[in-house]
Design a protein around this motif. Structure first.
Motif, PDB file in Angstrom:
ATOM      1  N   ALA A 111       0.830  -1.201   0.000  1.00  0.00           N
ATOM      2  CA  ALA A 111       0.000   0.000   0.000  1.00  0.00           C
ATOM      3  C   ALA A 111       0.869   1.258   0.000  1.00  0.00           C
ATOM      4  O   ALA A 111       0.576   2.221  -0.710  1.00  0.00           O
ATOM      5  N   SER A 112       1.970   1.249   0.745  1.00  0.00           N
ATOM      6  CA  SER A 112       2.830   2.433   0.768  1.00  0.00           C
ATOM      7  C   SER A 112       3.528   2.636  -0.571  1.00  0.00           C
ATOM      8  O   SER A 112       3.695   3.769  -1.027  1.00  0.00           O
ATOM      9  N   ASP A 113       3.918   1.541  -1.262  1.00  0.00           N
ATOM     10  CA  ASP A 113       4.509   1.655  -2.597  1.00  0.00           C
ATOM     11  C   ASP A 113       3.495   2.226  -3.581  1.00  0.00           C
ATOM     12  O   ASP A 113       3.831   3.062  -4.421  1.00  0.00           O
ATOM     13  N   ARG A 114       2.241   1.764  -3.495  1.00  0.00           N
ATOM     14  CA  ARG A 114       1.200   2.269  -4.391  1.00  0.00           C
ATOM     15  C   ARG A 114       0.929   3.741  -4.111  1.00  0.00           C
ATOM     16  O   ARG A 114       0.766   4.532  -5.042  1.00  0.00           O
ATOM     17  N   LEU A 115       0.887   4.122  -2.827  1.00  0.00           N
ATOM     18  CA  LEU A 115       0.679   5.528  -2.470  1.00  0.00           C
ATOM     19  C   LEU A 115       1.804   6.390  -3.040  1.00  0.00           C
ATOM     20  O   LEU A 115       1.546   7.441  -3.645  1.00  0.00           O
ATOM     21  N   LEU A 116       3.029   5.967  -2.875  1.00  0.00           N
ATOM     22  CA  LEU A 116       4.165   6.722  -3.393  1.00  0.00           C
ATOM     23  C   LEU A 116       4.096   6.835  -4.913  1.00  0.00           C
ATOM     24  O   LEU A 116       4.287   7.910  -5.475  1.00  0.00           O
ATOM     25  N   ALA A 117       3.793   5.736  -5.594  1.00  0.00           N
ATOM     26  CA  ALA A 117       3.697   5.759  -7.057  1.00  0.00           C
ATOM     27  C   ALA A 117       2.582   6.703  -7.505  1.00  0.00           C
ATOM     28  O   ALA A 117       2.754   7.482  -8.453  1.00  0.00           O
ATOM     29  N   ASP A 118       1.446   6.652  -6.811  1.00  0.00           N
ATOM     30  CA  ASP A 118       0.334   7.547  -7.163  1.00  0.00           C
ATOM     31  C   ASP A 118       0.705   9.009  -6.941  1.00  0.00           C
ATOM     32  O   ASP A 118       0.388   9.870  -7.762  1.00  0.00           O
ATOM     33  N   MET A 119       1.365   9.298  -5.831  1.00  0.00           N
ATOM     34  CA  MET A 119       1.755  10.677  -5.524  1.00  0.00           C
ATOM     35  C   MET A 119       2.746  11.198  -6.564  1.00  0.00           C
ATOM     36  O   MET A 119       2.614  12.326  -7.054  1.00  0.00           O
ATOM     37  N   LEU A 120       3.735  10.377  -6.922  1.00  0.00           N
ATOM     38  CA  LEU A 120       4.701  10.802  -7.929  1.00  0.00           C
ATOM     39  C   LEU A 120       4.015  11.041  -9.268  1.00  0.00           C
ATOM     40  O   LEU A 120       4.328  12.007  -9.980  1.00  0.00           O
ATOM     41  N   GLY A 121       3.068  10.187  -9.605  1.00  0.00           N
ATOM     42  CA  GLY A 121       2.308  10.378 -10.838  1.00  0.00           C
ATOM     43  C   GLY A 121       1.530  11.686 -10.822  1.00  0.00           C
ATOM     44  O   GLY A 121       1.482  12.409 -11.817  1.00  0.00           O
ATOM     45  N   LEU A 122       0.922  11.999  -9.681  1.00  0.00           N
ATOM     46  CA  LEU A 122       0.175  13.254  -9.562  1.00  0.00           C
ATOM     47  C   LEU A 122       1.097  14.464  -9.637  1.00  0.00           C
ATOM     48  O   LEU A 122       0.768  15.467 -10.281  1.00  0.00           O
TER      49      LEU A 122
END
Length: 149
Positions: A16-27
Motif C-alpha cells: 500500500a505504501s509503494d502504491r501511495l508513493l507511485a500515485d503521488m509521484l504520478g500526480l
C-alpha cells in the motif's frame, strides 16, 4: 548493467505504501506538466522555471533579441535579469562547460565535416568563422595522426 526495467515494464507496486508513493509521484508529474503547459500557453518562455544556465538556448535567444532590439534599454534589462538569476557557482559551471566545448571543438568540427557538412555551414551553426573551423579540423586531423603513430 542496470537491472532496472523501463517504467512500462515495471511490476505494479506490492504494498500500500509503494502504491501511495507511485500515485503521488504520478500526480506530481501530471501537475508539473499541466502547469508548464498553462504557462507556455500564456507566453512563458521558461514554463518549467529552469535556472538561467539550464536553458542555454533560451538565454542565447534572449541575449540576441536584446542585443538586436531597437530599445536601447533592452540589453541592460536583459543583463540585469540574468545577473539576478545567476550565482557564482553557476558562472563557474558555465565557464567550465565553455572550456570543455572549446577543447572539444576540433573533434566536433571534424565529426560534422565527416558527416558532409561544409566548413561554412559548421561556422554558421557554431558562430565561428569558416577559416577557424578549417583550422579546428586541420588540428584535429593532426592530433589523430599523431596518436596513430
Amino acid at each position: 548493467m542496470s537491472n532496472e526495467q523501463p517504467p512500462s515494464e515495471q511490476p505494479p507496486p506490492d504494498t500500500a505504501s509503494d502504491r501511495l508513493l507511485a500515485d503521488m509521484l504520478g500526480l506530481f508529474n501530471r501537475y508539473e506538466r499541466e502547469t508548464a503547459a498553462a504557462r507556455a500557453s500564456q507566453g512563458d518562455t521558461n514554463p518549467y522555471d529552469l535556472a538561467p544556465y539550464e536553458d542555454v538556448h533560451g538565454v542565447t535567444n534572449e541575449y540576441e533579441a536584446a542585443r538586436d532590439s531597437d530599445d536601447p534599454r533592452a540589453l541592460d534589462q536583459f543583463l540585469d535579469n540574468l545577473a539576478d538569476g545567476f550565482h557564482l557557482e553557476d558562472v563557474r559551471a558555465l565557464r567550465m562547460a565553455t572550456a570543455a566545448v572549446q577543447a572539444a571543438m576540433g573533434r566536433i568540427a571534424l565529426a560534422a565535416r565527416e558527416r558532409g557538412m561544409s566548413p561554412d555551414r559548421i561556422a554558421a551553426e557554431t558562430g565561428y568563422t569558416a577559416s577557424r573551423i578549417t583550422q579546428f579540423i586541420r588540428e584535429e586531423k593532426q592530433r589523430r595522426a599523431a596518436g596513430d603513430q
